[in-house]
Every structure is written in C-alpha cells, then in structure tokens.
Design a protein around this motif. Structure first.
Motif, PDB file in Angstrom:
ATOM      1  N   LEU A  21       0.882  -1.157   0.000  1.00 48.44           N
ATOM      2  CA  LEU A  21       0.000   0.000   0.000  1.00 48.44           C
ATOM      3  C   LEU A  21       0.925   1.213   0.000  1.00 48.44           C
ATOM      4  CD1 LEU A  21      -2.942   1.015   0.210  1.00 48.44           C
ATOM      5  CD2 LEU A  21      -2.662   1.027   2.683  1.00 48.44           C
ATOM      6  N   HIS A  22       1.069   1.856  -1.163  1.00 47.76           N
ATOM      7  CA  HIS A  22       1.925   3.031  -1.294  1.00 47.76           C
ATOM      8  C   HIS A  22       1.119   4.274  -0.957  1.00 47.76           C
ATOM      9  CE1 HIS A  22       4.253   0.182  -3.773  1.00 47.76           C
ATOM     10  NE2 HIS A  22       5.283   0.881  -3.313  1.00 47.76           N
ATOM     11  N   TYR A  23       1.777   5.251  -0.325  1.00 45.61           N
ATOM     12  CA  TYR A  23       1.064   6.496  -0.030  1.00 45.61           C
ATOM     13  C   TYR A  23       1.837   7.696  -0.546  1.00 45.61           C
ATOM     14  CZ  TYR A  23       3.829   6.068   4.336  1.00 45.61           C
ATOM     15  OH  TYR A  23       4.825   5.892   5.266  1.00 45.61           O
ATOM     16  N   TYR A  24       1.044   8.676  -1.007  1.00 49.09           N
ATOM     17  CA  TYR A  24       1.559   9.845  -1.710  1.00 49.09           C
ATOM     18  C   TYR A  24       0.992  11.118  -1.092  1.00 49.09           C
ATOM     19  CZ  TYR A  24       2.467   6.398  -5.399  1.00 49.09           C
ATOM     20  OH  TYR A  24       2.894   5.315  -6.099  1.00 49.09           O
ATOM     21  N   VAL A  43      -5.500  -6.704   9.096  1.00 53.06           N
ATOM     22  CA  VAL A  43      -6.196  -5.416   9.014  1.00 53.06           C
ATOM     23  C   VAL A  43      -7.561  -5.568   9.665  1.00 53.06           C
ATOM     24  CG1 VAL A  43      -7.028  -5.868   6.665  1.00 53.06           C
ATOM     25  CG2 VAL A  43      -6.945  -3.537   7.506  1.00 53.06           C
ATOM     26  N   THR A  44      -7.888  -4.614  10.550  1.00 56.59           N
ATOM     27  CA  THR A  44      -9.156  -4.674  11.275  1.00 56.59           C
ATOM     28  C   THR A  44      -9.708  -3.275  11.488  1.00 56.59           C
ATOM     29  OG1 THR A  44      -8.016  -4.572  13.402  1.00 56.59           O
ATOM     30  CG2 THR A  44      -8.544  -6.766  12.577  1.00 56.59           C
ATOM     31  N   ALA A  45     -11.018  -3.222  11.685  1.00 55.85           N
ATOM     32  CA  ALA A  45     -11.669  -1.984  12.087  1.00 55.85           C
ATOM     33  C   ALA A  45     -11.341  -1.742  13.555  1.00 55.85           C
ATOM     34  CB  ALA A  45     -13.173  -2.108  11.892  1.00 55.85           C
ATOM     35  N   VAL A  46     -11.200  -0.482  13.950  1.00 53.11           N
ATOM     36  CA  VAL A  46     -10.928  -0.163  15.350  1.00 53.11           C
ATOM     37  C   VAL A  46     -11.930   0.870  15.849  1.00 53.11           C
ATOM     38  CG1 VAL A  46      -8.471  -0.717  15.292  1.00 53.11           C
ATOM     39  CG2 VAL A  46      -9.194   1.582  14.749  1.00 53.11           C
ATOM     40  N   TRP A  85     -11.893  -0.803   1.897  1.00 48.31           N
ATOM     41  CA  TRP A  85     -10.438  -0.840   2.077  1.00 48.31           C
ATOM     42  C   TRP A  85     -10.029  -2.098   2.826  1.00 48.31           C
ATOM     43  CZ3 TRP A  85      -6.578   1.248  -0.294  1.00 48.31           C
ATOM     44  CH2 TRP A  85      -6.700   2.499  -0.892  1.00 48.31           C
ATOM     45  N   ILE A  86     -10.746  -2.420   3.908  1.00 49.45           N
ATOM     46  CA  ILE A  86     -10.395  -3.595   4.713  1.00 49.45           C
ATOM     47  C   ILE A  86     -10.471  -4.859   3.858  1.00 49.45           C
ATOM     48  CG2 ILE A  86     -11.152  -5.070   6.625  1.00 49.45           C
ATOM     49  CD1 ILE A  86     -11.863  -2.463   8.134  1.00 49.45           C
ATOM     50  N   LYS A  87     -11.551  -5.028   3.096  1.00 46.82           N
ATOM     51  CA  LYS A  87     -11.700  -6.217   2.243  1.00 46.82           C
ATOM     52  C   LYS A  87     -10.593  -6.280   1.195  1.00 46.82           C
ATOM     53  CE  LYS A  87     -16.681  -6.567   2.734  1.00 46.82           C
ATOM     54  NZ  LYS A  87     -17.977  -6.349   2.075  1.00 46.82           N
ATOM     55  N   ALA A  88     -10.290  -5.161   0.564  1.00 50.49           N
ATOM     56  CA  ALA A  88      -9.263  -5.136  -0.482  1.00 50.49           C
ATOM     57  C   ALA A  88      -7.879  -5.446   0.094  1.00 50.49           C
ATOM     58  CB  ALA A  88      -9.260  -3.776  -1.178  1.00 50.49           C
ATOM     59  N   ILE A  89      -7.557  -4.866   1.230  1.00 53.81           N
ATOM     60  CA  ILE A  89      -6.247  -5.107   1.845  1.00 53.81           C
ATOM     61  C   ILE A  89      -6.134  -6.551   2.317  1.00 53.81           C
ATOM     62  CG2 ILE A  89      -4.754  -4.499   3.791  1.00 53.81           C
ATOM     63  CD1 ILE A  89      -5.862  -1.591   3.443  1.00 53.81           C
ATOM     64  N   GLN A  90      -7.207  -7.100   2.905  1.00 52.85           N
ATOM     65  CA  GLN A  90      -7.184  -8.503   3.335  1.00 52.85           C
ATOM     66  C   GLN A  90      -6.938  -9.434   2.151  1.00 52.85           C
ATOM     67  OE1 GLN A  90     -10.991  -8.689   5.343  1.00 52.85           O
ATOM     68  NE2 GLN A  90     -10.037  -8.492   7.361  1.00 52.85           N
TER      69      GLN A  90
END
Length: 97
Positions: A21-24, A43-46, A85-90
C-alpha cells in the motif's frame, strides 16, 4: 499520520504484485512518500486508538499490523469506504506477492 504524531491526508494506491500500500502527498508528486508491506498483515476496524483519546463514533478508523508488527492507523472517508479498504487489503495480504 505515521505512528499517530499527527493526522495527514494521503493518497493511497493498493498493489498486489508486490503486495504494498503506497502512499503519496495528495497535492502531487510522482514518488511515494512511503509504503506498507501487506503480505501477511492483519487489518481490522478499530473503535479506540491506544494511548489517545480518539474514539471512532463514525466507524471510519482501521488498523494495519504488518508481519513485522508495525501498527498503522488509517481513517477512511466513510464507513462504507472503510469496509471496502479492509476487504481489499485482506485480499492482497492473502494473495499478493
């Protein structure tokens, strides 16, 4: 913001080969400011962030814990976006290279 020093708006690009996951800076720039290696991450919701008074009443915060145990806290624009985002990252964490 990285390690919660302060919150900053960032543009994120999710890649599966390699699994990063790149960030700009959203104001521009072609080079990423950094990257989070996602292979084997969790990755989890908090709801609450440790060591702060920040409580997530809007259901938009999530956490990425990398394989080498670095914790990243991110905030989505909406609860729907957070779920996406959570689903995609998982998925990338499981199948990415």
């Amino acid at each position: 913001g990285h390690r919660r020093k302060n919150w900053k708006v960032r543009k994120f690009v999710l890649r599966d080969d390699p699994a990063y996951l790149h960030y700009y800076d959203p104001a521009g720039g072609e080079e990423p400011l950094g990257a989070i290696h996602l292979r084997g991450c969790v990755v989890t919701a908090v709801q609450d962030m440790p060591d702060t008074k920040k409580h997530d009443d809007d259901n938009i915060l999530f956490e990425i814990i990398t394989a080498n145990e670095i914790h990243y806290y991110l905030q989505a624009a909406s609860s729907t976006e957070r779920s996406e985002w959570i689903k995609a990252i998982q998925s990338v964490a499981r199948t990415g290279k």
